[in-house]
Scaffold this active site. Structure first.
Site, mmCIF file in Angstrom:
data_model
loop_
_atom_site.group_PDB
_atom_site.id
_atom_site.type_symbol
_atom_site.label_atom_id
_atom_site.label_comp_id
_atom_site.label_asym_id
_atom_site.label_seq_id
_atom_site.Cartn_x
_atom_site.Cartn_y
_atom_site.Cartn_z
ATOM 1 N N ARG A 145 -36.934 -99.449 -64.035
ATOM 2 C CA ARG A 145 -35.664 -99.089 -64.570
ATOM 3 C C ARG A 145 -35.344 -99.081 -66.143
ATOM 4 N NH1 ARG A 145 -31.312 -101.185 -63.601
ATOM 5 N NH2 ARG A 145 -30.007 -99.092 -63.676
ATOM 6 N N CYS A 147 -50.484 -101.165 -69.995
ATOM 7 C CA CYS A 147 -50.657 -100.488 -71.370
ATOM 8 C C CYS A 147 -49.715 -99.434 -71.583
ATOM 9 C CB CYS A 147 -52.181 -99.960 -71.453
ATOM 10 S SG CYS A 147 -53.195 -101.308 -70.551
#
Ligand SMILES: *Cc1c(COP(=O)(O)O)cnc(C)c1O
Length: 417
Positions: A312, A342
């Site tokens: 979210r 990453c």
């Protein structure tokens, strides 16, 4: 109200110290409170007592079969958006005649599965879907009960990504075209008109958009009845918001009162499709601080949960409160809480004023019960977290943590490699 609270300086879920669960299952993990979920379900369902109604939990908010079972035992039905969600619902013991099926892109196989399962109602979202469902029903010698999901063009005043009832959104059939489509559907042999439905968005913090939508639906129902098309179900969708930060959404009681005040007839059975309001504050994501990383700019707390576990913040820039599992009296600092993935969008909080924490300590990311695990992925080849439910002074793993083997399940290397 929820059952995540501090006793002394320690965070508990009901009567279980959160750190006890971490010792047993490792981190990160989702933790749900049975009492909270039941109470939230009842808050919605009982708010409509005295009216014919069916509370269909929105499975996409959290689709764990233990959670679906909990709501089924409370008399709930399900609002599904795929064949997979139908499968889960049936596995959880939900009665097919309490299942409604929404979605703009229902696939042939899923429609067949739902027809064979004899679900309560298909909320159809386009003229071509009406034709397709009629064709499939004929082929399977069934009759499909349908509602048209109308797009009432009301502004839910929420985040644009979770707003669904504006004319520009992909959902439903424009309410101005609905009469024509109902008339067409009524003339088709294998369809039975059953209801009118809408779902205008999620995380709504005001009742007025619901009331506006209801008014428009009544207008349509009136027109339909004058054409001899009888409606049995009025499906108002979900969308009621919760407090993540400082929002003050209406209580389900106020929502119900506003709906009741507008009711024009008691003949119709109301269908509600709550997701977030039941699940959101009934679950947390518990994570461990892997590294504290002070830089010249700011301090990062690198935790072992990531955007693949709870998407979210990355998806909607949404706010989740973050609380220490054991509070300290350390000074408050401004920090970023980030995951190991990453991507710079892999964060849970930015510039957050919070108690300074140390390597190895646990943090609770609050209000993570809805659209948390159900949106989780394996990005960066991270096994998905486990899910645990607390009831009283005991806890139960309701989904095991994935293993590396699970990660490559179904993958094969062809002979030429
Ligand atoms: C997502 C969805 C819901 C649930 O929304 P919440 O905001 O979680 O209550 C209900 N109905 C439909 C059709 C949905 O797509």
């Amino acid at each position: 109200m929820h059952h995540f609270h501090y006793i002394e300086k320690e965070l508990y879920c009901e009567e279980v110290p959160v750190s006890d669960v971490a010792l047993e299952v490792g981190t990160p993990f989702y933790l749900y409170s049975h009492a909270t979920l039941r109470q939230h379900f009842r808050a919605v369902d009982h708010a409509f007592d005295g009216l014919k109604h069916l509370t269909c939990f929105s499975v996409k908010a959290n689709s764990n079969i233990a959670i679906l079972r909990l709501f089924a035992l409370e008399g709930g039905g399900m609002d599904i958006v795929s064949g997979g969600e139908l499968y889960r619902s049936l596995k959880a013991g939900v009665a097919p005649n309490k299942i409604v099926y929404s979605g703009v892109g229902k696939q042939t196989e899923d429609l067949e599965y739902a027809l064979r399962s004899d679900i309560l109602m298909f909320n159809v979202e386009s003229p071509l879907e009406i034709l397709k469902l009629n064709e499939i029903s004929g082929r399977l010698s069934r009759k499909a009960r349908i509602a048209i999901r109308v797009n009432p063009d009301v502004d839910p005043k929420t985040h644009p990504y979770i707003s669904t009832g504006l004319r520009e959104n992909k959902f439903g059939i424009d309410i101005n075209d609905a009469l024509e489509q109902y008339t067409l559907a009524a003339s088709l042999e294998n369809l039975e008109i059953s209801g009118v439905s809408c779902h205008i968005g999620s995380q709504l913090t005001q009742v007025s958009p619901f009331v506006d939508a209801l008014g428009k639906l009544y207008g349509l129902i009136g027109e339909l009845e004058s054409k001899g098309i009888k409606i049995n179900y009025l499906d108002l969708g979900g969308g009621l918001g919760i407090t993540y930060d400082t929002e003050e959404p209406p209580h389900p009681r106020e929502y119900a009162a506003a709906i009741k005040a507008e009711l024009q007839t008691e003949d119709l059975t109301l269908i509600l499709e709550p997701g977030r309001v039941i699940m959101g504050n009934g679950g947390i994501l518990v994570t461990k601080v892997l590294y504290t990383k002070p830089t010249r700019e700011k301090t990062f707390f690198v935790v072992d949960a990531a955007m693949n576990d709870l998407m979210r913040p990355a998806l909607y820039d949404s706010y989740h409160m973050i609380q220490p599992v054991k509070t300290s009296d350390r000074e408050k600092i401004k920090a970023d809480v980030v995951g190991p993935i990453c991507e710079s969008s892999d964060f849970f909080a930015k510039g957050r004023e919070m108690e300074s924490c140390r390597q190895g300590e646990l943090l609770a990311i609050m209000s993570a019960g809805a659209y948390g695990f159900s949106m989780a992925s394996n990005y960066n080849s991270r096994p998905r977290a486990c899910e645990v439910m607390v009831k009283g002074d005991r806890f139960y793993t309701i989904r095991e943590r994935e293993t590396f083997e699970d990660l490559i399940k179904g993958e094969t290397i062809p002979d030429f490699l």
